[in-house]
Motif scaffolding. Structure first.
Motif, PDB file in Angstrom:
ATOM      1  N   UNK A 122     -23.348  43.290  25.439  1.00 51.30           N
ATOM      2  CA  UNK A 122     -22.391  42.215  25.659  1.00 51.30           C
ATOM      3  C   UNK A 122     -23.032  40.940  25.134  1.00 51.30           C
ATOM      4  N   UNK A 123     -22.341  40.244  24.245  1.00 43.21           N
ATOM      5  CA  UNK A 123     -22.866  39.006  23.669  1.00 43.21           C
ATOM      6  C   UNK A 123     -22.059  37.842  24.233  1.00 43.21           C
ATOM      7  N   UNK A 124     -22.722  37.021  25.036  1.00 45.64           N
ATOM      8  CA  UNK A 124     -22.066  35.886  25.672  1.00 45.64           C
ATOM      9  C   UNK A 124     -22.058  34.713  24.702  1.00 45.64           C
ATOM     10  N   UNK A 125     -20.847  34.247  24.359  1.00 46.88           N
ATOM     11  CA  UNK A 125     -20.713  33.131  23.435  1.00 46.88           C
ATOM     12  C   UNK A 125     -20.289  33.587  22.054  1.00 46.88           C
ATOM     13  N   UNK A 126     -19.676  32.677  21.297  1.00 44.25           N
ATOM     14  CA  UNK A 126     -19.142  33.028  19.979  1.00 44.25           C
ATOM     15  C   UNK A 126     -19.491  31.981  18.916  1.00 44.25           C
ATOM     16  N   UNK A 127     -20.527  31.190  19.148  1.00 40.76           N
ATOM     17  CA  UNK A 127     -20.912  30.132  18.214  1.00 40.76           C
ATOM     18  C   UNK A 127     -21.830  30.623  17.108  1.00 40.76           C
ATOM     19  N   UNK A 128     -22.515  29.667  16.471  1.00 40.33           N
ATOM     20  CA  UNK A 128     -23.365  29.997  15.339  1.00 40.33           C
ATOM     21  C   UNK A 128     -24.502  30.934  15.672  1.00 40.33           C
ATOM     22  N   UNK A 129     -25.128  30.752  16.826  1.00 34.37           N
ATOM     23  CA  UNK A 129     -26.221  31.649  17.221  1.00 34.37           C
ATOM     24  C   UNK A 129     -25.694  33.062  17.449  1.00 34.37           C
ATOM     25  N   UNK A 130     -24.498  33.165  18.022  1.00 30.61           N
ATOM     26  CA  UNK A 130     -23.904  34.477  18.282  1.00 30.61           C
ATOM     27  C   UNK A 130     -23.679  35.243  16.982  1.00 30.61           C
ATOM     28  N   UNK A 131     -23.323  34.540  15.923  1.00 26.52           N
ATOM     29  CA  UNK A 131     -23.048  35.216  14.654  1.00 26.52           C
ATOM     30  C   UNK A 131     -24.295  35.917  14.111  1.00 26.52           C
ATOM     31  N   UNK A 132     -25.452  35.286  14.268  1.00 29.95           N
ATOM     32  CA  UNK A 132     -26.704  35.926  13.839  1.00 29.95           C
ATOM     33  C   UNK A 132     -27.006  37.142  14.706  1.00 29.95           C
ATOM     34  N   UNK A 133     -26.717  37.026  15.995  1.00 28.86           N
ATOM     35  CA  UNK A 133     -26.925  38.141  16.932  1.00 28.86           C
ATOM     36  C   UNK A 133     -26.024  39.315  16.568  1.00 28.86           C
ATOM     37  N   UNK A 134     -24.763  39.043  16.275  1.00 27.42           N
ATOM     38  CA  UNK A 134     -23.836  40.127  15.886  1.00 27.42           C
ATOM     39  C   UNK A 134     -24.363  40.865  14.660  1.00 27.42           C
ATOM     40  N   UNK A 135     -24.839  40.120  13.674  1.00 29.11           N
ATOM     41  CA  UNK A 135     -25.338  40.733  12.447  1.00 29.11           C
ATOM     42  C   UNK A 135     -26.559  41.614  12.728  1.00 29.11           C
ATOM     43  N   UNK A 136     -27.433  41.149  13.605  1.00 26.73           N
ATOM     44  CA  UNK A 136     -28.623  41.930  13.953  1.00 26.73           C
ATOM     45  C   UNK A 136     -28.245  43.198  14.704  1.00 26.73           C
ATOM     46  N   UNK A 137     -27.304  43.104  15.623  1.00 27.47           N
ATOM     47  CA  UNK A 137     -26.859  44.284  16.364  1.00 27.47           C
ATOM     48  C   UNK A 137     -26.213  45.298  15.421  1.00 27.47           C
ATOM     49  N   UNK A 138     -25.430  44.811  14.460  1.00 23.60           N
ATOM     50  CA  UNK A 138     -24.845  45.713  13.457  1.00 23.60           C
ATOM     51  C   UNK A 138     -25.952  46.434  12.696  1.00 23.60           C
ATOM     52  N   UNK A 139     -26.996  45.697  12.314  1.00 22.50           N
ATOM     53  CA  UNK A 139     -28.093  46.290  11.545  1.00 22.50           C
ATOM     54  C   UNK A 139     -28.845  47.344  12.351  1.00 22.50           C
ATOM     55  N   UNK A 140     -28.896  47.158  13.676  1.00 19.53           N
ATOM     56  CA  UNK A 140     -29.597  48.098  14.550  1.00 19.53           C
ATOM     57  C   UNK A 140     -28.664  49.184  15.097  1.00 19.53           C
ATOM     58  N   UNK A 141     -27.411  49.164  14.658  1.00 25.30           N
ATOM     59  CA  UNK A 141     -26.418  50.153  15.108  1.00 25.30           C
ATOM     60  C   UNK A 141     -26.233  50.133  16.626  1.00 25.30           C
ATOM     61  N   UNK A 142     -26.246  48.924  17.202  1.00 25.57           N
ATOM     62  CA  UNK A 142     -25.972  48.758  18.633  1.00 25.57           C
ATOM     63  C   UNK A 142     -24.545  48.226  18.775  1.00 25.57           C
ATOM     64  N   UNK A 143     -23.607  49.031  19.298  1.00 28.25           N
ATOM     65  CA  UNK A 143     -22.239  48.546  19.479  1.00 28.25           C
ATOM     66  C   UNK A 143     -22.215  47.381  20.466  1.00 28.25           C
ATOM     67  N   UNK A 144     -21.293  46.451  20.280  1.00 25.83           N
ATOM     68  CA  UNK A 144     -21.242  45.292  21.170  1.00 25.83           C
ATOM     69  C   UNK A 144     -19.818  44.773  21.327  1.00 25.83           C
ATOM     70  N   UNK A 145     -19.634  44.038  22.401  1.00 25.15           N
ATOM     71  CA  UNK A 145     -18.411  43.274  22.621  1.00 25.15           C
ATOM     72  C   UNK A 145     -18.792  41.812  22.796  1.00 25.15           C
ATOM     73  N   UNK A 146     -17.964  40.929  22.286  1.00 23.34           N
ATOM     74  CA  UNK A 146     -18.154  39.499  22.493  1.00 23.34           C
ATOM     75  C   UNK A 146     -17.544  39.119  23.839  1.00 23.34           C
ATOM     76  N   UNK A 147     -18.139  38.127  24.475  1.00 19.40           N
ATOM     77  CA  UNK A 147     -17.616  37.630  25.751  1.00 19.40           C
ATOM     78  C   UNK A 147     -17.430  36.124  25.632  1.00 19.40           C
ATOM     79  N   UNK A 148     -16.220  35.674  25.941  1.00 21.79           N
ATOM     80  CA  UNK A 148     -15.926  34.241  25.875  1.00 21.79           C
ATOM     81  C   UNK A 148     -14.964  33.890  26.998  1.00 21.79           C
ATOM     82  N   UNK A 149     -14.545  32.641  27.029  1.00 18.95           N
ATOM     83  CA  UNK A 149     -13.625  32.228  28.108  1.00 18.95           C
ATOM     84  C   UNK A 149     -12.265  32.905  27.985  1.00 18.95           C
ATOM     85  N   UNK A 150     -11.886  33.263  26.745  1.00 20.42           N
ATOM     86  CA  UNK A 150     -10.595  33.914  26.523  1.00 20.42           C
ATOM     87  C   UNK A 150     -10.810  35.289  25.907  1.00 20.42           C
ATOM     88  N   UNK A 151      -9.960  36.232  26.304  1.00 20.50           N
ATOM     89  CA  UNK A 151     -10.056  37.555  25.714  1.00 20.50           C
ATOM     90  C   UNK A 151      -9.390  37.555  24.340  1.00 20.50           C
TER      91      UNK A 151
END
Length: 246
Positions: free
Chosen positions: A122-151
């Motif tokens: 679960x990745x809390x937040x959707x800003x610039x830092x989150x984008x780097x985290x998403x890319x790293x998780x993709x590279x490591x084949x770790x599935x994830x969901x983003x978490x923000x104030x709105x679904x």
């Protein structure tokens, strides 16, 4: 004298100047200085570059990692793919954006979150830092969901983080500034009673050393880590970029 620095809106929390100043002293680098530049708007970058012609490298922190992109002359391919910039190289009057957050986060996560334990994140937040985290998780084949104030598509709201969700997602990564100095009593709205000793909590905040999120999760037996190692590794990667001649 070559000048380097960090741009952001509020920089009272930052350890970057301390890190680079100590690096320069330790390695006998006498022709370099690192400063903090608080900018009220990202667009002030243009003025800063005019006022500080000796600048050859900048780090970028919240909330400008995405906002600086249209202000740059060029983007590194990886930064363009990620959609966020945390490092700028200034050469011959031209600016080029890079993302070393990805490098720092990916290598530190691999050590903290061992392969046998890997499930989903679960990745809390959707800003610039989150984008780097998403890319790293993709590279490591770790599935994830983003978490923000709105679904949204591929994104949960904090109110949807049920005990069932937390049992399926054993890695929680905070990319928001919640809990950062000086607002050290803040923490993401999680169902902390459902945190267990099977969870891994990676908080990108590094000041304070142990955030309220980390304290609350550690009390439930979770493994916790702050963002200091990521900071050091992304800084070293930035230094390498600034010192490459091409």
């Amino acid at each position: 004298m070559r000048k380097f620095g960090l741009i952001g809106k509020k920089l009272g929390h930052s350890f970057s100047k301390k890190y680079f100043t100590e690096k320069f002293e330790r390695e006998g680098i006498t022709d370099a200085a690192y400063e903090l530049y608080e900018l009220p708007r990202a667009e002030e970058l243009t003025t800063l570059l005019q006022q500080e012609p000796e600048l050859v490298g900048l780090n970028v922190t919240v909330p400008y990692k995405e906002q600086v992109i249209p202000l740059l002359d060029e983007l590194d391919e990886a930064a363009a793919t990620i959609g966020a910039v945390n490092t700028i190289k200034i050469s011959n009057g031209r600016t080029k954006g890079y993302n070393t957050d990805y490098v720092g986060f990916k290598s530190s996560l691999e050590e903290f979150y061992p392969e046998p334990a890997r499930k989903q994140a679960l990745v809390l937040g959707t800003g610039g830092a989150a984008k780097a985290v998403w890319a790293a998780l993709d590279a490591l084949n770790v599935p994830y969901l983003r978490v923000s104030r709105k679904e949204g598509e591929g994104q949960l709201s904090y109110t949807q983080l049920t005990s069932e969700v937390l049992s399926d997602y054993n890695l929680i990564i905070n990319t928001t500034p919640l809990g950062m100095y000086p607002q050290v009593e803040e923490a993401p709205e999680l169902p902390y009673d459902n945190i267990t000793d099977q969870h891994f909590i990676y908080d990108l905040v590094y000041n304070p050393n142990q955030t309220k999120l980390m304290q609350k999760c550690a009390a439930k037996g979770a493994k916790v880590m702050n963002g200091l190692l990521m900071l050091h590794r992304q800084a070293d990667a930035a230094w390498n970029i600034w010192n490459i001649e091409y």
